[in-house]
Design an enzyme around this catalytic site. Structure first.
Site, PDB file in Angstrom:
ATOM      1  N   SER A  74       0.860  -1.304   0.071  1.00  0.00           N
ATOM      2  CA  SER A  74      -0.066   0.122   0.048  1.00  0.00           C
ATOM      3  C   SER A  74       0.929   1.202  -0.070  1.00  0.00           C
ATOM      4  O   SER A  74       1.816   1.173   0.252  1.00  0.00           O
ATOM      5  CB  SER A  74      -0.942   0.079   1.223  1.00  0.00           C
ATOM      6  OG  SER A  74      -1.647  -1.338   1.173  1.00  0.00           O
TER       7      SER A  74
HETATM    8  N1  SAH Z   1      -0.909  -5.211   4.169  1.00  0.00           N
HETATM    9  C1  SAH Z   1      -0.055  -5.433   2.924  1.00  0.00           C
HETATM   10  C2  SAH Z   1      -0.889  -4.906   1.760  1.00  0.00           C
HETATM   11  C3  SAH Z   1      -1.518  -6.179   1.062  1.00  0.00           C
HETATM   12  S1  SAH Z   1      -2.455  -6.096  -0.445  1.00  0.00           S
HETATM   13  C4  SAH Z   1       1.344  -4.538   2.903  1.00  0.00           C
HETATM   14  O1  SAH Z   1       1.647  -3.897   3.852  1.00  0.00           O
HETATM   15  O2  SAH Z   1       1.986  -5.040   2.073  1.00  0.00           O
HETATM   16  C5  SAH Z   1      -3.751  -7.073   0.262  1.00  0.00           C
HETATM   17  C6  SAH Z   1      -3.269  -8.432   0.488  1.00  0.00           C
HETATM   18  O3  SAH Z   1      -4.517  -9.118   0.902  1.00  0.00           O
HETATM   19  C7  SAH Z   1      -2.553  -9.222  -0.585  1.00  0.00           C
HETATM   20  O4  SAH Z   1      -1.446  -9.758  -0.113  1.00  0.00           O
HETATM   21  C8  SAH Z   1      -3.853 -10.328  -0.920  1.00  0.00           C
HETATM   22  O5  SAH Z   1      -3.135 -11.461  -1.192  1.00  0.00           O
HETATM   23  C9  SAH Z   1      -4.516 -10.695   0.524  1.00  0.00           C
HETATM   24  N2  SAH Z   1      -5.644 -11.105   0.535  1.00  0.00           N
HETATM   25  C10 SAH Z   1      -6.758 -10.789  -0.218  1.00  0.00           C
HETATM   26  N3  SAH Z   1      -7.842 -11.773   0.098  1.00  0.00           N
HETATM   27  C11 SAH Z   1      -7.609 -12.251   1.286  1.00  0.00           C
HETATM   28  C12 SAH Z   1      -8.041 -12.980   2.108  1.00  0.00           C
HETATM   29  N4  SAH Z   1      -9.644 -13.300   1.825  1.00  0.00           N
HETATM   30  N5  SAH Z   1      -7.533 -13.563   3.152  1.00  0.00           N
HETATM   31  C13 SAH Z   1      -6.190 -13.153   3.570  1.00  0.00           C
HETATM   32  N6  SAH Z   1      -5.613 -12.450   2.730  1.00  0.00           N
HETATM   33  C14 SAH Z   1      -6.259 -11.910   1.661  1.00  0.00           C
END
Ligand code: SAH
Length: 223
Positions: A74
């Site tokens: 993000s």
């Molecule tokens: N917090 C992260 C940003 C993540 S982007 C950072 O600091 O980099 C969103 C993330 O959510 C992705 O890695 C994706 O794989 C995950 N995601 C999406 N749906 C999900 C679910 N149902 N359960 C767990 N993770 C999920």
């Protein structure tokens, strides 16, 4: 300037940009500066360790970056705003859904007591666990699975943060939130507008929701 000095300068420039963007969006946030503990945490976490080697040069730009598997780290401003919304105490227990590369988890772990983070892409979760272990974070627990079910074994949580967009807040996450706790979650359908929302649960267990900021997140997927 040494490499270390350059990194410190780049990080300071990034926090400066975040502070400016907070000012520019004050009408949404209802404040024109964030908790100093949040800004200090952003100043401590080495974001260059979380982005792909090929994008290291951009590690401290206030922009999202690709981390593989079609996912992104993000934008630092968003990480800052979401962390600020949670109003974390030093002993807070936090549940994060969507570990990704682990940057947001690191920022949370700088402030809170313990972070429980769930990721559905096994490789991303494993990489994040390795990375955060190598950086010395001992107060983060990792789980691979569908985050929409939360992590019931460690509930209730003082704060929940969802870093992918859902059409509505998953019921299990609301259930696992402690009375007096709050949740930051982007809500909206893909392709339509999403809104970063703050859900609060009062002592009686009643839940209220407030929209804070228009945002664009990857979807919270099923399975
Ligand atoms: N917090 C992260 C940003 C993540 S982007 C950072 O600091 O980099 C969103 C993330 O959510 C992705 O890695 C994706 O794989 C995950 N995601 C999406 N749906 C999900 C679910 N149902 N359960 C767990 N993770 C999920």
């Amino acid at each position: 300037m040494t490499e270390k000095g350059k990194t410190a300068a780049a990080r300071a420039a990034m926090t400066g940009e975040i502070a400016q963007e907070v000012c520019d969006t004050a009408r949404f946030l209802g404040k024109d500066s964030l908790d100093p503990r949040v800004m200090a945490a952003l100043d401590r976490v080495p974001r260059e360790a979380f982005v792909p080697e090929s994008r290291r040069d951009a590690a401290y730009f206030n922009i999202p970056l690709p981390i593989g598997h079609g996912q992104t780290i993000s934008q630092p401003y968003i990480v800052a705003v979401m962390t600020d919304m949670l109003d974390l105490r030093a002993n807070a227990r936090v549940l994060e859904i969507g570990t990704g590369c682990g940057y947001q988890a690191a920022v949370l772990a700088e402030i809170a007591g313990h972070v429980y983070t769930v990721e559905c892409v096994a490789e991303l979760g494993a990489d994040a666990a390795r990375r955060l272990g190598a950086l010395g974070y001992a107060n983060i627990s990792f789980r691979i699975g569908d985050g929409r079910a939360g992590w019931p074994e460690h509930a209730p949580y003082d704060a929940v943060i969802v870093t992918a967009a859902a059409e509505s807040a998953p019921p299990a996450l609301i259930e696992q939130l402690a009375p007096g706790g709050c949740m930051a979650i982007p809500i909206g359908r893909q392709g339509e507008g999403q809104e970063l929302c703050l859900l609060t649960k009062d002592a009686a267990g009643r839940v209220a929701r407030r929209g804070v900021l228009p945002v664009a997140f990857v979807p919270l997927v099923s399975g």
